[in-house]
Design a protein around this motif. Sequence first.
Motif, PDB file in Angstrom:
ATOM      1  N   PHE A  57       0.823  -1.208   0.000  1.00  0.00           N
ATOM      2  CA  PHE A  57       0.000   0.000   0.000  1.00  0.00           C
ATOM      3  C   PHE A  57       0.858   1.260   0.000  1.00  0.00           C
ATOM      4  N   ASP A  58       2.027   1.179   0.609  1.00  0.00           N
ATOM      5  CA  ASP A  58       2.922   2.340   0.619  1.00  0.00           C
ATOM      6  C   ASP A  58       3.354   2.700  -0.796  1.00  0.00           C
ATOM      7  N   VAL A  59       3.690   1.698  -1.593  1.00  0.00           N
ATOM      8  CA  VAL A  59       4.117   1.960  -2.977  1.00  0.00           C
ATOM      9  C   VAL A  59       2.916   2.263  -3.864  1.00  0.00           C
ATOM     10  N   ASN A  60       1.940   1.364  -3.860  1.00  0.00           N
ATOM     11  CA  ASN A  60       0.853   1.462  -4.840  1.00  0.00           C
ATOM     12  C   ASN A  60      -0.097   2.629  -4.580  1.00  0.00           C
ATOM     13  N   VAL A  61      -0.381   2.905  -3.323  1.00  0.00           N
ATOM     14  CA  VAL A  61      -1.380   3.931  -2.986  1.00  0.00           C
ATOM     15  C   VAL A  61      -0.721   5.227  -2.507  1.00  0.00           C
ATOM     16  N   VAL A  62       0.139   5.120  -1.492  1.00  0.00           N
ATOM     17  CA  VAL A  62       0.778   6.335  -0.975  1.00  0.00           C
ATOM     18  C   VAL A  62       1.718   6.926  -2.026  1.00  0.00           C
ATOM     19  N   GLY A  63       2.470   6.083  -2.719  1.00  0.00           N
ATOM     20  CA  GLY A  63       3.377   6.581  -3.752  1.00  0.00           C
ATOM     21  C   GLY A  63       2.641   7.319  -4.856  1.00  0.00           C
ATOM     22  N   THR A  64       1.532   6.763  -5.301  1.00  0.00           N
ATOM     23  CA  THR A  64       0.710   7.433  -6.310  1.00  0.00           C
ATOM     24  C   THR A  64       0.233   8.798  -5.806  1.00  0.00           C
ATOM     25  N   THR A  65      -0.123   8.851  -4.543  1.00  0.00           N
ATOM     26  CA  THR A  65      -0.579  10.104  -3.949  1.00  0.00           C
ATOM     27  C   THR A  65       0.549  11.135  -3.884  1.00  0.00           C
ATOM     28  N   LEU A  66       1.715  10.725  -3.393  1.00  0.00           N
ATOM     29  CA  LEU A  66       2.835  11.660  -3.241  1.00  0.00           C
ATOM     30  C   LEU A  66       3.264  12.261  -4.571  1.00  0.00           C
ATOM     31  N   VAL A  67       3.347  11.412  -5.606  1.00  0.00           N
ATOM     32  CA  VAL A  67       3.781  11.897  -6.916  1.00  0.00           C
ATOM     33  C   VAL A  67       2.775  12.885  -7.494  1.00  0.00           C
ATOM     34  N   THR A  68       1.499  12.516  -7.446  1.00  0.00           N
ATOM     35  CA  THR A  68       0.467  13.400  -7.996  1.00  0.00           C
ATOM     36  C   THR A  68       0.403  14.705  -7.207  1.00  0.00           C
ATOM     37  N   GLN A  69       0.533  14.608  -5.911  1.00  0.00           N
ATOM     38  CA  GLN A  69       0.507  15.793  -5.053  1.00  0.00           C
ATOM     39  C   GLN A  69       1.676  16.732  -5.371  1.00  0.00           C
ATOM     40  N   ALA A  70       2.866  16.171  -5.559  1.00  0.00           N
ATOM     41  CA  ALA A  70       4.049  16.991  -5.825  1.00  0.00           C
ATOM     42  C   ALA A  70       3.944  17.749  -7.137  1.00  0.00           C
ATOM     43  N   LEU A  71       3.250  17.167  -8.106  1.00  0.00           N
ATOM     44  CA  LEU A  71       3.148  17.782  -9.428  1.00  0.00           C
ATOM     45  C   LEU A  71       1.810  18.472  -9.659  1.00  0.00           C
ATOM     46  N   LEU A  72       0.971  18.488  -8.624  1.00  0.00           N
ATOM     47  CA  LEU A  72      -0.357  19.081  -8.780  1.00  0.00           C
ATOM     48  C   LEU A  72      -0.327  20.559  -9.176  1.00  0.00           C
ATOM     49  N   PRO A  73       0.552  21.397  -8.611  1.00  0.00           N
ATOM     50  CA  PRO A  73       0.573  22.797  -9.068  1.00  0.00           C
ATOM     51  C   PRO A  73       0.829  22.931 -10.565  1.00  0.00           C
ATOM     52  N   ASP A  74       1.694  22.083 -11.108  1.00  0.00           N
ATOM     53  CA  ASP A  74       1.963  22.111 -12.544  1.00  0.00           C
ATOM     54  C   ASP A  74       0.738  21.684 -13.329  1.00  0.00           C
TER      55      ASP A  74
END
Length: 243
Positions: free
Chosen positions: A103-120
Amino acid sequence: MTDLTGVVTGAGSGLGRAAAEHLLALGARVACWDRNGDTLAWTEADPGALSTTVDVTDPGQVSAAAADLRRRWGRADFVVNSAGVFLVGPLAEVDPVAVRRLFDVNVVGTTLVTQALLPDLIATRGAVVNLSSTVALRASRSNAHYAASKAAIAQLTRCWALELAGHGVRVNAVAPGPTGTGIYAAAGMPQSQVDELLTARAREIPLGRIGDPAEIARWIGRLLADDWVTGHVIPVDGGLSIA
C-alpha cells in the motif's frame, strides 16, 4: 503529444517503461522515474528522456525530482503513475509487513507523486493516468491485498477526477489484465509459477491470450491526449473483467 512534458513512474521496466517509450515516440518529453536507477539505462539514447532515481514512497525524493523537472523543462503537463509492487498469497499466509509495503508503494506513492506535481497540472490543465488492474474490478482468490490496493487506485482516480475537474485537470486509469511483464518475478514468484499463472489466466481471457505492455501503453497515450474523458477506469484486459 508533441511539446508536452511529464512524468512516468516505474519507468525502468514493465508497463512504466512501455508507457515512457510510447510517449517519447509520440514526441513528449518524459521524466522517467524509478527506484532502481540501473533500469533506466535505456533512456540514455533518447534526448527527450530525463532519468531520475526516485523512491515514490519518499516525500523528499519525490519533491526533489519534481523540482529538477521544473528546472529542466519548466512544467509538467501529465503524470503516469505506474510504479507498483505485486503481492500474491492466501489470507492465512500473507505477511503484514509486505501488505504495508504494497500500500505504501501502490497507494501512498501514487498520492505523493500526484501531489508533488499538482501545481503544474493545475497550471497546464494537465492529465493524470493511474495504473489500476482488472483484479480491482473482479474478485480474485490468490491476491486479495494487491486487488485491494488497485481498487483503491480506481477509487482515487474517480474522486480526484471530481475534485480537480474545476481546474481542468483530467484523471483516468487503465486496468490491465494479465500482461507479460517482470512484476511477478519481482514479487518473488519462480518462473515456473509465473508461467503456470499466465497460462491459466490466458484460458480465462475471452480473447485467449495475455496482454502485451505496448497495448497498455497505447491506452495510456490515448487517455492523456483526449480532452473530454475523466474519472474512468478503462479495462485493457482482453475481456477478462466481463468473463
